[in-house]
Write an enzyme that holds these catalytic residues in place. Sequence first.
Site, PDB file in Angstrom:
ATOM      1  N   THR A  24       1.957  21.730  50.403  1.00 27.94           N
ATOM      2  CA  THR A  24       0.778  20.930  50.731  1.00 27.94           C
ATOM      3  C   THR A  24       0.840  19.907  51.689  1.00 27.94           C
ATOM      4  OG1 THR A  24      -0.481  21.604  48.530  1.00 27.94           O
ATOM      5  CG2 THR A  24      -1.452  19.770  49.474  1.00 27.94           C
ATOM      6  N   GLN A  98      -0.353  31.078  49.985  1.00 34.18           N
ATOM      7  CA  GLN A  98      -0.597  30.847  48.460  1.00 34.18           C
ATOM      8  C   GLN A  98      -1.858  30.545  48.040  1.00 34.18           C
ATOM      9  OE1 GLN A  98       1.013  27.223  46.718  1.00 34.18           O
ATOM     10  NE2 GLN A  98       2.439  28.312  45.757  1.00 34.18           N
ATOM     11  N   HIS A 174      -0.254  31.134  43.071  1.00 36.24           N
ATOM     12  CA  HIS A 174       0.205  30.022  42.560  1.00 36.24           C
ATOM     13  C   HIS A 174      -0.092  29.875  40.847  1.00 36.24           C
ATOM     14  CE1 HIS A 174       1.881  26.157  42.392  1.00 36.24           C
ATOM     15  NE2 HIS A 174       1.055  25.512  43.120  1.00 36.24           N
ATOM     16  N   ASN A 177       3.602  24.632  38.536  1.00 33.34           N
ATOM     17  CA  ASN A 177       3.402  23.390  39.030  1.00 33.34           C
ATOM     18  C   ASN A 177       1.855  22.769  38.224  1.00 33.34           C
ATOM     19  OD1 ASN A 177       5.566  23.417  40.425  1.00 33.34           O
ATOM     20  ND2 ASN A 177       4.596  23.471  42.437  1.00 33.34           N
ATOM     21  N   TYR A 179      -1.013  24.052  37.831  1.00 40.45           N
ATOM     22  CA  TYR A 179      -2.564  24.329  38.291  1.00 40.45           C
ATOM     23  C   TYR A 179      -2.946  25.400  37.279  1.00 40.45           C
ATOM     24  CZ  TYR A 179      -1.174  21.232  41.752  1.00 40.45           C
ATOM     25  OH  TYR A 179      -0.852  19.933  42.511  1.00 40.45           O
ATOM     26  N   ARG A 226       4.348  32.628  41.844  1.00 42.55           N
ATOM     27  CA  ARG A 226       5.133  31.616  41.568  1.00 42.55           C
ATOM     28  C   ARG A 226       4.762  31.124  40.275  1.00 42.55           C
ATOM     29  NH1 ARG A 226       6.373  25.878  44.909  1.00 42.55           N
ATOM     30  NH2 ARG A 226       8.384  26.697  45.502  1.00 42.55           N
ATOM     31  N   ASN A 234       2.217  17.112  36.503  1.00 40.88           N
ATOM     32  CA  ASN A 234       0.858  17.342  36.176  1.00 40.88           C
ATOM     33  C   ASN A 234       0.566  17.421  34.581  1.00 40.88           C
ATOM     34  OD1 ASN A 234      -0.471  17.453  38.651  1.00 40.88           O
ATOM     35  ND2 ASN A 234      -0.085  19.401  38.880  1.00 40.88           N
ATOM     36  N   GLY A 310      11.911  23.362  50.760  1.00 42.25           N
ATOM     37  CA  GLY A 310      10.686  22.647  50.931  1.00 42.25           C
ATOM     38  C   GLY A 310      10.743  21.460  51.918  1.00 42.25           C
TER      39      GLY A 310
END
Length: 358
Positions: A24, A98, A174, A177, A179, A226, A234, A310
């Site tokens: 991002t 993604q 996705h 992480n 979400y 992923r 988070n 990354g």
Amino acid sequence: MNLLTPFTLGSLTLSNRVVMAPLTRRRAGEGKLPTALMANYYAQRAGAGLIISEATEVDPRSIPDAPSRPGLFNAAQAQAWARVADEVHRAGGRIFVQLSHLGRASHPLLLVKGEQPVAPSAIAGKGVAFTREGPLPFPVPRALDIAEICDVIDQFAVAALLAREAGFDGVEIHAANGYLIDQFIRSGSNRRTDAYGGPVENRTRLLLEVTEAVAALWGVDRVGVRLSPWSDFNGMSDEDPLHTFCYAAEALDQIGIAYLHLVEPAGQTPGLSPVLRQKFGGALIVAGGYGHETAEAAIEDGTTDLVAFGEGFIANPDLPERFRLGLPLNTADRSTFYAGGATGYTDYPYLDAHQVLQ
Ligand SMILES: Cc1cc2nc3c(=O)[nH]c(=O)nc-3n(C[C@H](O)[C@H](O)[C@H](O)COP(=O)(O)O)c2cc1C
């Protein structure tokens, strides 16, 4: 030099096993439209065997602010992404998009009409949303009802269809992480008592239904997922990550998708990648703090097929070439990760001829 050898991923031949991790960068324009600058940034990194785009929003309730995360829920966004895919292809690269839904990791200021963020259960995430008024804590979300969960699956399907129109090479779902899909998978954020909560078969239902919907449009060999079993980003947690993610990997294996992309820090002990490799027959990508040597070793000992980088790709547009020549890497400037504009985005230096000849 296994890292730099070609790899067959589903029906695609990748020129090497160096994957650009989804990153991002919050540089999309008004309407969450990818820009010419973004096309340039991705084309600069086309030496990756595979680029996975930054998380791209499927939720049409996202406000059209700029600069922001990009979207893929309308025709204008598909057209703008087409320029990105086209420039990557002209530079000889491959790119998957993604697809992501923020779920509770959002804020009313990021949603049209100031709506409340949604989630499996009314439990707030830990962290902040980046809004026009600055970083604000995630509020308590509203639990989705069953009809709304069907709408979410449709949103992923619409985005997958638009991704085909845009000319991407495939889609990564996705589910990592913290979400929305991850919020359903992990027990700490999912307290539902219906068909989408409780035992792991129910908590993974959204993941599997989204994957099936996307695969129906793309074919299984152009779809990846992923997952981040260990991440507490988070505010995520799970009572039994081994059981949860083994179940998910086996179920994704049954669907037959091309790859599983695991966020698992290099050297993680105990590591899930060797276990999940037994459960999942497709390709494995790992990500999390890898360098050239650790990536080579992970491929050499069979831990993984591909490695995603990354920060390495943020700072080194020609990362695979630097690996090939064994030359030093630029360091990423974290202050510009989300700063907007070309600085710290498209201005990282390539290798120069002087360094190469030394
Ligand atoms: C600036 C930045 C943005 C990121 N954005 C995303 C994203 O959009 N989607 C995602 O799945 N992971 C995202 N990540 C995580 C990376 O894909 C990757 O897993 C992580 O950076 C670890 O790899 P590295 O040590 O090689 O950087 C992001 C990481 C960074 C540093």
